[in-house]
Scaffold this active site. Structure first.
Site, PDB file in Angstrom:
ATOM      1  N   SER A  82       0.856  -1.193   0.000  1.00 28.88           N
ATOM      2  CA  SER A  82       0.000   0.000   0.000  1.00 28.88           C
ATOM      3  C   SER A  82       0.887   1.237   0.000  1.00 28.88           C
ATOM      4  O   SER A  82       2.072   1.168   0.358  1.00 28.88           O
ATOM      5  CB  SER A  82      -0.864  -0.007   1.270  1.00 28.88           C
ATOM      6  OG  SER A  82      -1.539   1.212   1.426  1.00 28.88           O
ATOM      7  N   TYR A 108      -1.462  -0.934  10.933  1.00 21.41           N
ATOM      8  CA  TYR A 108      -1.657  -1.158   9.486  1.00 21.41           C
ATOM      9  C   TYR A 108      -0.385  -0.759   8.732  1.00 21.41           C
ATOM     10  O   TYR A 108       0.104  -1.503   7.876  1.00 21.41           O
ATOM     11  CB  TYR A 108      -2.869  -0.369   8.977  1.00 21.41           C
ATOM     12  CG  TYR A 108      -3.207  -0.657   7.524  1.00 21.41           C
ATOM     13  CD1 TYR A 108      -3.732  -1.893   7.137  1.00 21.41           C
ATOM     14  CD2 TYR A 108      -2.987   0.302   6.532  1.00 21.41           C
ATOM     15  CE1 TYR A 108      -4.031  -2.164   5.804  1.00 21.41           C
ATOM     16  CE2 TYR A 108      -3.294   0.044   5.202  1.00 21.41           C
ATOM     17  CZ  TYR A 108      -3.814  -1.190   4.843  1.00 21.41           C
ATOM     18  OH  TYR A 108      -4.108  -1.458   3.524  1.00 21.41           O
TER      19      TYR A 108
HETATM   20  P1  NDP Z   1     -11.628  -6.008   0.616  1.00 25.70           P
HETATM   21  O1  NDP Z   1     -12.088  -5.859   2.028  1.00 25.70           O
HETATM   22  O2  NDP Z   1     -12.629  -5.801  -0.474  1.00 25.70           O
HETATM   23  O3  NDP Z   1     -10.945  -7.419   0.411  1.00 25.70           O
HETATM   24  C1  NDP Z   1     -10.169  -8.031   1.402  1.00 25.70           C
HETATM   25  C2  NDP Z   1     -10.129  -9.509   1.141  1.00 25.70           C
HETATM   26  O4  NDP Z   1      -9.326 -10.123   2.157  1.00 25.70           O
HETATM   27  C3  NDP Z   1     -11.503 -10.167   1.183  1.00 25.70           C
HETATM   28  O5  NDP Z   1     -11.642 -10.972   0.040  1.00 25.70           O
HETATM   29  C4  NDP Z   1     -11.470 -11.010   2.450  1.00 25.70           C
HETATM   30  O6  NDP Z   1     -12.191 -12.237   2.221  1.00 25.70           O
HETATM   31  C5  NDP Z   1      -9.984 -11.309   2.570  1.00 25.70           C
HETATM   32  N1  NDP Z   1      -9.588 -11.668   3.934  1.00 25.70           N
HETATM   33  C6  NDP Z   1      -9.647 -10.937   5.067  1.00 25.70           C
HETATM   34  N2  NDP Z   1      -9.239 -11.655   6.117  1.00 25.70           N
HETATM   35  C7  NDP Z   1      -8.918 -12.888   5.631  1.00 25.70           C
HETATM   36  C8  NDP Z   1      -8.431 -14.080   6.222  1.00 25.70           C
HETATM   37  N3  NDP Z   1      -8.192 -14.170   7.539  1.00 25.70           N
HETATM   38  N4  NDP Z   1      -8.207 -15.143   5.423  1.00 25.70           N
HETATM   39  C9  NDP Z   1      -8.436 -15.071   4.106  1.00 25.70           C
HETATM   40  N5  NDP Z   1      -8.903 -13.975   3.482  1.00 25.70           N
HETATM   41  C10 NDP Z   1      -9.125 -12.893   4.246  1.00 25.70           C
HETATM   42  O7  NDP Z   1     -10.407  -4.988   0.473  1.00 25.70           O
HETATM   43  P2  NDP Z   1      -9.381  -4.665  -0.739  1.00 25.70           P
HETATM   44  O8  NDP Z   1      -9.751  -5.378  -1.951  1.00 25.70           O
HETATM   45  O9  NDP Z   1      -9.248  -3.212  -0.762  1.00 25.70           O
HETATM   46  O10 NDP Z   1      -8.033  -5.225  -0.104  1.00 25.70           O
HETATM   47  C11 NDP Z   1      -7.156  -6.099  -0.787  1.00 25.70           C
HETATM   48  C12 NDP Z   1      -5.727  -5.754  -0.416  1.00 25.70           C
HETATM   49  O11 NDP Z   1      -5.395  -4.474  -0.942  1.00 25.70           O
HETATM   50  C13 NDP Z   1      -5.457  -5.686   1.091  1.00 25.70           C
HETATM   51  O12 NDP Z   1      -4.211  -6.293   1.370  1.00 25.70           O
HETATM   52  C14 NDP Z   1      -5.361  -4.181   1.360  1.00 25.70           C
HETATM   53  O13 NDP Z   1      -4.573  -3.892   2.479  1.00 25.70           O
HETATM   54  C15 NDP Z   1      -4.755  -3.707   0.057  1.00 25.70           C
HETATM   55  N6  NDP Z   1      -4.936  -2.286  -0.202  1.00 25.70           N
HETATM   56  C16 NDP Z   1      -6.204  -1.773  -0.345  1.00 25.70           C
HETATM   57  C17 NDP Z   1      -6.370  -0.415  -0.524  1.00 25.70           C
HETATM   58  C18 NDP Z   1      -7.707   0.216  -0.609  1.00 25.70           C
HETATM   59  O14 NDP Z   1      -7.790   1.465  -0.524  1.00 25.70           O
HETATM   60  N7  NDP Z   1      -8.807  -0.527  -0.793  1.00 25.70           N
HETATM   61  C19 NDP Z   1      -5.213   0.486  -0.627  1.00 25.70           C
HETATM   62  C20 NDP Z   1      -3.948  -0.170  -0.494  1.00 25.70           C
HETATM   63  C21 NDP Z   1      -3.827  -1.504  -0.303  1.00 25.70           C
HETATM   64  P3  NDP Z   1     -13.097 -13.017   3.280  1.00 25.70           P
HETATM   65  O15 NDP Z   1     -13.627 -12.003   4.241  1.00 25.70           O
HETATM   66  O16 NDP Z   1     -14.155 -13.667   2.434  1.00 25.70           O
HETATM   67  O17 NDP Z   1     -12.159 -14.011   3.895  1.00 25.70           O
END
Ligand code: NDP
Length: 243
Positions: free
Chosen positions: A139, A152
């Site tokens: 990020s 974070y």
């Molecule tokens: P979302 O919340 O839409 O997606 C997060 C995903 O992580 C979900 O599919 C969730 O699936 C999964 N997840 C969470 N906990 C677990 C776990 N314990 N085991 C397996 N899967 C898990 O957010 P984003 O798409 O935005 O995030 C994706 C990545 O991008 C993250 O690493 C985030 O830090 C990074 N990011 C996002 C930004 C933003 O502004 N959105 C900016 C910079 C980086 P489920 O709950 O079904 O398990």
């Protein structure tokens, strides 16, 4: 010449929403077969059905090594192994650093940092033969730091340092790429429990955020480059984002 994608297998953690789901769609359009990993089995099954072309859904929690080992076995048995691992699963539970938030602080470390390390350790033997790719979602928060985001930021700075060392250690067998998005409109902010923080972040996102498809296209582009080219660290931000 770009890297041929047809028939390659990509494993994506956190594929049930946001950037993970968008990346699955982008890579499937490029001919990849996708193994979709997340805890919400109904979501990833619906996406696997939509993608077709041999894509599979595997319920897995990145904090549970046994579930990742079982997932890797299914990828080997049903898809012949992984060529690409995208460590995308993450949570952003922003709040002031107090002991009241300690469960959320641990969760961020266990999902964002240790979860990525465990998935990599479990899938690494599948990635090595034939030239694999490891893509880690960091990020902008891995380059800067602000009050209210201490843990974070720590996880994303951690992902960056870990990835840079791995980039050197694993080449030429596995190419390591780090993606560093700015604000992206996903479910990420929904889980913030500190109401004042959540309100401020949501206002910022509403005014600024880009779409997860924008990030997915960048990931697909990086993977399509010839293996002699490594984009290493890719910062992809809304043009209007100051930091
Ligand atoms: P979302 O919340 O839409 O997606 C997060 C995903 O992580 C979900 O599919 C969730 O699936 C999964 N997840 C969470 N906990 C677990 C776990 N314990 N085991 C397996 N899967 C898990 O957010 P984003 O798409 O935005 O995030 C994706 C990545 O991008 C993250 O690493 C985030 O830090 C990074 N990011 C996002 C930004 C933003 O502004 N959105 C900016 C910079 C980086 P489920 O709950 O079904 O398990």
């Amino acid at each position: 010449m770009s890297t041929p994608s047809s028939g390659r297998v990509a494993v994506i953690t956190g594929a049930s929403s946001g950037i993970g789901a968008a990346t699955a769609r982008a890579l499937a359009a490029d001919g990849y077969r996708i193994a979709l990993l997340a805890r919400r089995a109904d979501r990833i099954q619906a996406l696997a059905d939509e993608l077709g072309n041999g894509s599979i859904a595997i319920a897995a929690d990145v904090t549970d090594r046994d579930s990742l080992v079982a997932a890797a076995q299914r990828v080997a048995d049903e898809l012949g192994g992984a060529d690409v691992l995208i460590n995308n699963a993450g949570v952003m539970l922003l709040a002031s650093f107090t002991s009241e938030q300690r469960a959320e602080q641990r969760q961020m470390v266990e999902v964002n940092l240790l979860g990525a390390m465990t998935a990599t350790e479990v899938f690494l033997d599948q990635l090595r033969p034939g030239g694999g790719d490891l893509v880690n979602l960091s990020s902008v928060a891995g380059r800067v730091a602000h009050a209210g985001g201490a843990v974070y930021h720590a996880t994303k700075w951690g992902v960056n340092g870990w990835s840079e060392a791995l980039r050197q250690e694993l080449q030429p067998d596995v190419r390591v790429t780090v993606i560093e998005p700015g604000a992206v409109a996903t479910e990420l902010t929904n889980h913030i429990t500190d109401e004042a923080t959540k309100q401020g972040v949501e206002q910022f996102y509403a005014a600024t955020a880009i779409s997860p498809d924008d990030v997915a296209q960048v990931i697909a582009f990086a993977l399509s480059r010839p293996r002699s080219v490594s984009l290493n660290e890719i910062l992809v931000r809304p043009s209007a984002q100051a930091l």
